[in-house]
Design an enzyme around this catalytic site. Structure first.
Site, mmCIF file in Angstrom:
data_model
loop_
_atom_site.group_PDB
_atom_site.id
_atom_site.type_symbol
_atom_site.label_atom_id
_atom_site.label_comp_id
_atom_site.label_asym_id
_atom_site.label_seq_id
_atom_site.Cartn_x
_atom_site.Cartn_y
_atom_site.Cartn_z
ATOM 1 N N MET A 84 -10.725 1.779 8.154
ATOM 2 C CA MET A 84 -11.078 2.122 6.350
ATOM 3 C C MET A 84 -11.744 -0.099 5.951
ATOM 4 O O MET A 84 -10.619 -0.473 6.397
ATOM 5 C CB MET A 84 -10.081 2.552 5.409
ATOM 6 C CG MET A 84 -10.594 3.527 6.028
ATOM 7 S SD MET A 84 -9.547 5.103 5.109
ATOM 8 C CE MET A 84 -9.556 6.303 5.816
ATOM 9 N N PHE A 136 -9.742 8.898 2.874
ATOM 10 C CA PHE A 136 -8.175 9.331 1.712
ATOM 11 C C PHE A 136 -7.758 10.493 2.558
ATOM 12 O O PHE A 136 -8.470 11.455 2.938
ATOM 13 C CB PHE A 136 -8.107 9.521 0.450
ATOM 14 C CG PHE A 136 -9.018 8.806 -0.986
ATOM 15 C CD1 PHE A 136 -8.281 7.386 -1.300
ATOM 16 C CD2 PHE A 136 -9.822 8.301 -0.815
ATOM 17 C CE1 PHE A 136 -7.910 5.981 -1.146
ATOM 18 C CE2 PHE A 136 -10.729 7.087 -1.963
ATOM 19 C CZ PHE A 136 -9.126 5.973 -2.040
ATOM 20 N N HIS A 144 -10.902 6.617 15.045
ATOM 21 C CA HIS A 144 -11.984 6.787 13.958
ATOM 22 C C HIS A 144 -12.441 5.307 12.533
ATOM 23 O O HIS A 144 -11.773 4.801 12.472
ATOM 24 C CB HIS A 144 -11.856 7.985 13.825
ATOM 25 C CG HIS A 144 -12.333 8.759 12.086
ATOM 26 N ND1 HIS A 144 -12.352 9.193 11.173
ATOM 27 C CD2 HIS A 144 -14.413 8.176 11.680
ATOM 28 C CE1 HIS A 144 -13.033 9.433 10.501
ATOM 29 N NE2 HIS A 144 -14.108 8.960 10.645
ATOM 30 N N ASP A 175 -11.070 16.573 10.991
ATOM 31 C CA ASP A 175 -10.798 15.830 10.729
ATOM 32 C C ASP A 175 -10.740 15.921 8.998
ATOM 33 O O ASP A 175 -11.580 15.440 8.366
ATOM 34 C CB ASP A 175 -10.829 14.403 10.515
ATOM 35 C CG ASP A 175 -10.046 13.119 10.330
ATOM 36 O OD1 ASP A 175 -8.677 13.490 9.577
ATOM 37 O OD2 ASP A 175 -11.062 12.255 10.733
ATOM 38 N N HIS A 199 -4.701 9.273 16.456
ATOM 39 C CA HIS A 199 -5.832 9.806 15.287
ATOM 40 C C HIS A 199 -5.747 8.411 14.709
ATOM 41 O O HIS A 199 -4.737 8.426 13.488
ATOM 42 C CB HIS A 199 -6.437 10.434 14.571
ATOM 43 C CG HIS A 199 -7.261 11.169 14.134
ATOM 44 N ND1 HIS A 199 -8.462 10.709 14.673
ATOM 45 C CD2 HIS A 199 -8.114 10.748 12.941
ATOM 46 C CE1 HIS A 199 -10.213 10.189 14.569
ATOM 47 N NE2 HIS A 199 -9.114 10.495 12.597
ATOM 48 N N MET A 234 -16.262 15.640 10.145
ATOM 49 C CA MET A 234 -15.802 15.640 9.089
ATOM 50 C C MET A 234 -15.483 16.912 7.992
ATOM 51 O O MET A 234 -16.063 17.377 7.168
ATOM 52 C CB MET A 234 -15.862 14.883 7.833
ATOM 53 C CG MET A 234 -15.735 13.128 8.880
ATOM 54 S SD MET A 234 -14.080 12.803 8.967
ATOM 55 C CE MET A 234 -13.212 12.872 7.642
ATOM 56 N N MET A 247 -14.249 3.967 9.711
ATOM 57 C CA MET A 247 -14.788 4.183 8.975
ATOM 58 C C MET A 247 -15.820 3.066 8.306
ATOM 59 O O MET A 247 -15.284 2.794 7.028
ATOM 60 C CB MET A 247 -14.153 5.628 7.589
ATOM 61 C CG MET A 247 -14.160 6.584 8.424
ATOM 62 S SD MET A 247 -12.661 7.478 7.511
ATOM 63 C CE MET A 247 -11.292 6.892 8.925
ATOM 64 N N ASP A 249 -7.335 5.673 12.092
ATOM 65 C CA ASP A 249 -7.921 5.854 10.288
ATOM 66 C C ASP A 249 -8.408 4.386 10.166
ATOM 67 O O ASP A 249 -8.077 3.762 9.930
ATOM 68 C CB ASP A 249 -7.833 6.857 9.396
ATOM 69 C CG ASP A 249 -8.422 8.274 9.651
ATOM 70 O OD1 ASP A 249 -9.132 8.663 10.385
ATOM 71 O OD2 ASP A 249 -7.379 9.155 9.684
ATOM 72 N N SER A 275 -2.874 11.864 12.514
ATOM 73 C CA SER A 275 -3.230 10.614 12.017
ATOM 74 C C SER A 275 -2.435 9.631 11.347
ATOM 75 O O SER A 275 -1.450 10.038 10.700
ATOM 76 C CB SER A 275 -4.047 10.994 10.419
ATOM 77 O OG SER A 275 -4.649 9.854 10.433
#
Ligand code: DX5
Ligand code: ZN
Length: 228
Positions: free
Chosen positions: A35, A142, A65, A174, A31, A136, A67, A33, A6
């Site tokens: 946010m 975080f 991913h 993850d 990966h 998850m 979020m 992430d 990640s």
């Protein structure tokens, strides 16, 4: 078995070279992430950053991913930025069917994520429409959090459904994944392992990726013990 470092745990000032380092280390996927400061209490980076990183790791599969509370406004930008797979959260409820359809229509692989407090049954209506189910193993927001062991039965259930229904979605984990918890997840049926801190934080990313791959392929408790 797929190992997906990640980027969230990489050096923020050097995302391009860090992605290239992940490719050289033998990672299968990267990966990413994303946010938005709304769905989760943190902000990471957007499609502009992903587009800038993409040329540094042309062969890596980009696993994005989201979020994010409003992924509908982000699907096209991330598709253009070089995503290969885009994951949205099942917690978004009624929006999910249209989101999954849109990701597929953009020619991308379709992912669905589920948070630790959400029952795995929430994913049931979508199992035949997805390429990846992300269970998850921490509450998102975080990096560097501890693995939540209560998530293991959800992985077992998702794996059982996959076999019973003859489906082929990847089963991804993850959050808090290290050599030990990766082995536990592999035994529960996971095949795709996202790890930030334990890979990018390792002395040698290459050795850490190689070791994680050996452990999840062997699913050997002895090997996992050695990895502590
Ligand atoms: C949580 C993120 C993290 C991250 C993995 O919102 O999705 O799970 O990528 O980070 P580590 O491996 O540090 O838990
Ligand atoms: Zn993630």
């Amino acid at each position: 078995m797929i190992i997906a470092p990640s980027l969230l745990a990489a050096n923020y000032a050097r995302f391009g070279p860090e992605a290239a380092r992940a490719a050289r280390a033998g990672a299968d996927w990267l990966h990413l992430d994303i946010m938005d400061g709304q769905f989760v209490p943190n902000i990471s980076f957007g499609p502009g950053v992903v587009a800038a990183v993409r040329p540094h790791a042309k062969k890596l599969f980009f696993d994005v991913h989201l979020m994010c509370g409003q992924p509908e406004i982000l699907l096209e930008p991330f598709a253009r930025a070089g995503a290969d797979l885009i994951t949205v959260h099942v917690e978004l409820g009624d929006k999910i069917p249209a989101l999954l359809w849109k990701i597929k229509s953009l020619g991308k692989k379709v992912g669905l994520a589920i948070n630790p407090p959400t029952a795995i049954t929430a994913a049931l209506p979508y199992l035949d429409k997805i390429d990846l189910l992300l269970v998850m193993t921490v509450n998102p927001g975080f990096g560097g959090q501890s693995f939540i062991h209560e998530c293991l039965p959800k992985i077992q259930q998702a794996d059982a459904w996959r076999r019973e229904r003859k489906l082929t979605y990847h089963l991804e984990v993850d959050g808090g994944i290290n050599h030990l918890t990766a082995a536990e997840c592999a035994r529960a049926g996971a095949d795709t392992f996202v790890a930030g801190t334990s890979l990018f934080g390792a002395h040698s990313l290459k050795n850490a990726v190689t070791k994680m791959r050996k452990i999840v392929n062997g699913s050997d408790p002895g090997l996992a013990d050695l990895a502590i």
